[in-house]
Enzyme design. Structure first.
Site, PDB file in Angstrom:
ATOM      1  CG  HIS A   1      72.952  18.685  35.896  1.00  0.00           C
ATOM      2  ND1 HIS A   1      73.036  18.471  37.216  1.00  0.00           N
ATOM      3  CD2 HIS A   1      73.082  20.120  35.533  1.00  0.00           C
ATOM      4  CE1 HIS A   1      73.036  20.085  37.898  1.00  0.00           C
ATOM      5  NE2 HIS A   1      73.176  20.687  37.023  1.00  0.00           N
TER       6      HIS A   1
ATOM      7  CG  ASP B   1      80.022  20.158  44.328  1.00  0.00           C
ATOM      8  OD1 ASP B   1      80.198  21.453  44.190  1.00  0.00           O
ATOM      9  OD2 ASP B   1      78.526  19.602  44.489  1.00  0.00           O
TER      10      ASP B   1
ATOM     11  NE  ARG C   1      80.338  28.213  43.408  1.00  0.00           N
ATOM     12  CZ  ARG C   1      80.023  27.326  42.796  1.00  0.00           C
ATOM     13  NH1 ARG C   1      79.755  26.122  42.799  1.00  0.00           N
ATOM     14  NH2 ARG C   1      78.811  27.736  41.902  1.00  0.00           N
TER      15      ARG C   1
ATOM     16  CB  SER D   1      79.853  22.599  41.312  1.00  0.00           C
ATOM     17  OG  SER D   1      78.805  22.537  42.340  1.00  0.00           O
TER      18      SER D   1
ATOM     19  CE  LYS E   1      77.354  18.448  42.586  1.00  0.00           C
ATOM     20  NZ  LYS E   1      75.997  19.488  42.872  1.00  0.00           N
TER      21      LYS E   1
END
Ligand code: URA
Length: 436
Positions: A82, A161, A168, A183, A187
Site C-alpha cells: 500500500h 470505512d 472525515r 482506515s 482494508k
C-alpha cells in the site's frame, strides 16, 4: 444504542472499551447512528487521539463491518503493498505481476485518485476494457489462477470505512494518525494477507509533508499490522519529485510496461524491486534484502512478470490487440508540447506538487470524488534532479486536450523546475525502513 455518552467520554479524553467501539461501528454501518453524531466522534478522536487498544479495536471492527476475502489453502503466501500516494507513483502496476512471477498471491485492492494524488484504478482504467470492479468470488478465482489482481473494493468490503472516510473528508478529520491507520489497515486486513509492505511518502506532494510525520504514521501502521497477525513493514520514500519520468494515467501505464520490459526509469525500478525484496524477506523466501533484490531483478529480467501483466489484463476484460495498438502510439492526447528550459544548468528540483496540480487541472485528476477524468493527459520525459539541460533543452512534455490548455500548463510548469549552476547532491529515494 445511546451514542452520546461515548462522544462525551472521548471529548473529555477518556478511553473507550473495544466492546463500545465494536458496537458503535456496527450501529453506524447499519445506519442507526446519524452522520452528525459520528462526525462529532471523529472530531473528538482527531483532538484526543486513540490509544493502541482503541486503534486496534477500531481497525478490526471496521474490517469486520463487511465481507473479508477468503482464499483456499495454498503454499503461495498472500501479499500486498500500500502506498500513501504521490505524483507518478505507479509502483503497484509492475509490482503486482512481479510478485505473482515470484510465486506470491496478490489480491491488490486499490483506490482512486483525489486531488493531486493519482489512483491505481484510474491508471488501469486508461486500458481499454479493463474492469476494476470485480465481485469477491472473481477476485479470489483470479488470484488463485493468475497470481494477481488489481481492483477496487467491492461494496460489501469494509463498508464502515467508506462511510467514515466520506464523513472525515467533509468534517476536516482526515489528518489523524489513528483514523488513517484504521482506515488503511482495515482494508488491507480484509485481504487476509501474510505480509504487507507500506510505502509511506514524505515531502511536498505527500499526504505527510515531513519525514517525522511519515515515520509516526508508518510506526503506528507497522505496530498494528503485526499485532493483527500480518507481517507488516514500511519504507519511507521521498515525494518531493515525481516518481519516474511520467505522470498522468495512460502515460504511467506505458511507463509501467517499460519497467516490466527492463526499460523503465531507475527510481521506479528501485522501488518496485525494493518492495518485492522486502516481501521476500518478510515471508522468509530470502534471507536478506540484498538476496531479495537479486531474486526480484532476475525474475523481472526473465520476462515472466511481463507475461503475467498480459494475463492479468485479459482476466480483467482487456483486449491485448487493442492494448498493444494503444501502447505503440507515441501519444494519445490531442496536443503534445515541450516545456523548455530558460537557461543551461542542472535540474535542482522538479516540484512534484506543482506538477500534480497542473495534471489535475489538465483533467488528469479530480477535485471531487464524482468528477470524470481524462486518461490521456499528463506529463512525460521529465528531467529529473541532477540532469544537465541546455538553454531551450526539454524539461518535460505536456499532453493536453487542446492548445490553450497545453499553453497554460507549459507556463505553469516552467516554474516547477529549478535550474542551478551546480549539480545538486543526489538524495536517497528510500529514506528509512520501519520494521517491527
Ligand atoms: N487513505 C486511506 O485509505 N485512508 C485514509 O484515511 C487516508 C488515506
Amino acid at each position: 444504542m445511546n451514542f452520546l455518552p461515548l462522544i462525551e467520554a472521548k471529548r473529555e479524553g477518556q478511553s473507550l472499551t473495544p466492546e463500545q467501539i465494536q458496537e458503535f461501528i456496527r450501529e453506524f454501518t447499519a445506519g442507526k447512528i446519524p452522520d452528525y453524531q459520528m462526525a462529532a466522534m471523529l472530531m473528538a478522536i482527531y483532538f484526543r487521539g486513540l490509544n493502541t487498544a482503541e486503534t486496534t479495536a477500531l481497525t478490526l471492527a471496521m474490517r469486520d463491518s463487511g465481507d473479508v476475502l477468503t482464499f483456499p489453502q495454498d503454499r503461495r503466501p498472500l501479499v500486498d503493498k500500500h502506498s500513501t500516494g504521490g505524483i507518478g507513483d505507479k509502483v503497484s502496476l509492475p509490482l503486482a505481476p512481479l510478485l505473482a512471477g515470484l510465486g506470491f498471491r496478490v489480491p491488490m485492492i486499490s483506490g482512486r485518485g483525489l486531488g493531486i494524488t493519482g489512483g491505481t484504478l484510474d491508471k488501469l482504467e486508461a486500458i481499454p476494457g479493463f474492469q476494476t470492479l470485480l465481485p469477491a468470488a472473481q477476485i479470489v478465482r483470479q488470484v488463485q489462477r493468475v497470481g494477481c489482481v488489481i481492483c477496487g473494493q467491492t461494496d460489501k468490503m469494509v463498508p464502515a470505512d467508506k462511510k467514515i472516510y466520506a464523513l472525515r473528508d467533509a468534517s476536516g478529520t482526515v489528518p489523524s494518525i489513528p483514523l488513517i491507520t484504521a482506515s488503511i489497515l482495515s482494508k488491507k486486513l480484509a485481504e487476509k494477507l501474510d505480509a504487507l509492505i507500506l510505502d509511506v511518502k514524505f515531502g511536498g506532494a505527500a499526504f505527510m509533508a515531513t519525514r517525522a510525520a511519515a515515520r509516526q504514521l508508518a510506526q503506528a501502521m507497522v505496530a498494528l499490522g503485526n499485532q493483527c497477525g500480518t507481517n507488516t513493514r514500511a519504507i519511507l520514500t521521498d515525494m518531493n519529485t515525481p516518481l519516474g519520468r511520467a505522470a498522468g494515467n495512460w502515460l504511467e501505464v506505458k511507463e509501467s510496461v517499460a519497467c516490466l520490459e527492463g526499460k523503465g526509469p531507475l527510481d521506479l525500478l528501485e522501488l518496485v524491486v525494493d518492495s518485492a525484496a522486502h516481501l521476500l524477506v518478510q515471508t522468509q523466501k530470502t534471507k536478506s534484502l540484498a538476496a531479495g533484490r537479486r531474486t526480484a531483478t532476475e525474475c523481472l529480467a526473465s520476462g515472466a512478470p511481463r507475461k503475467k501483466w498480459d494475463e492479468m489484463l485479459v482476466a480483467q476484460g482487456a483486449d491485448l490487440k487493442i492494448f498493444n495498438r494503444k501502447l505503440a502510439r507515441e501519444t494519445t492526447a490531442n496536443v503534445v508540447v515541450a516545456v523548455k528550459s530558460a537557461r543551461a544548468g542542472y535540474v535542482a528540483q522538479s516540484d512534484a506538487r506543482s506538477i500534480g496540480e497542473v495534471i489535475r487541472d489538465l483533467g488528469g485528476g479530480r477535485l471531487t470524488k464524482e468528477a470524470a477524468i481524462n486518461h490521456d493527459v499528463g506529463v512525460d520525459q521529465l528531467a529529473k534532479p541532477g540532469v544537465r539541460v541546455e538553454k531551450s533543452g526539454r524539461l518535460c512534455r505536456v499532453h493536453a486536450v487542446d492548445a490553450a490548455q497545453a499553453k497554460a500548463a507549459v507556463e505553469r510548469l516552467k516554474t516547477a523546475f529549478v535550474i542551478s549552476a551546480k549539480r545538486p547532491r543526489p538524495l536517497p529515494l528510500v529514506g528509512e525502513i520501519i520494521a517491527r
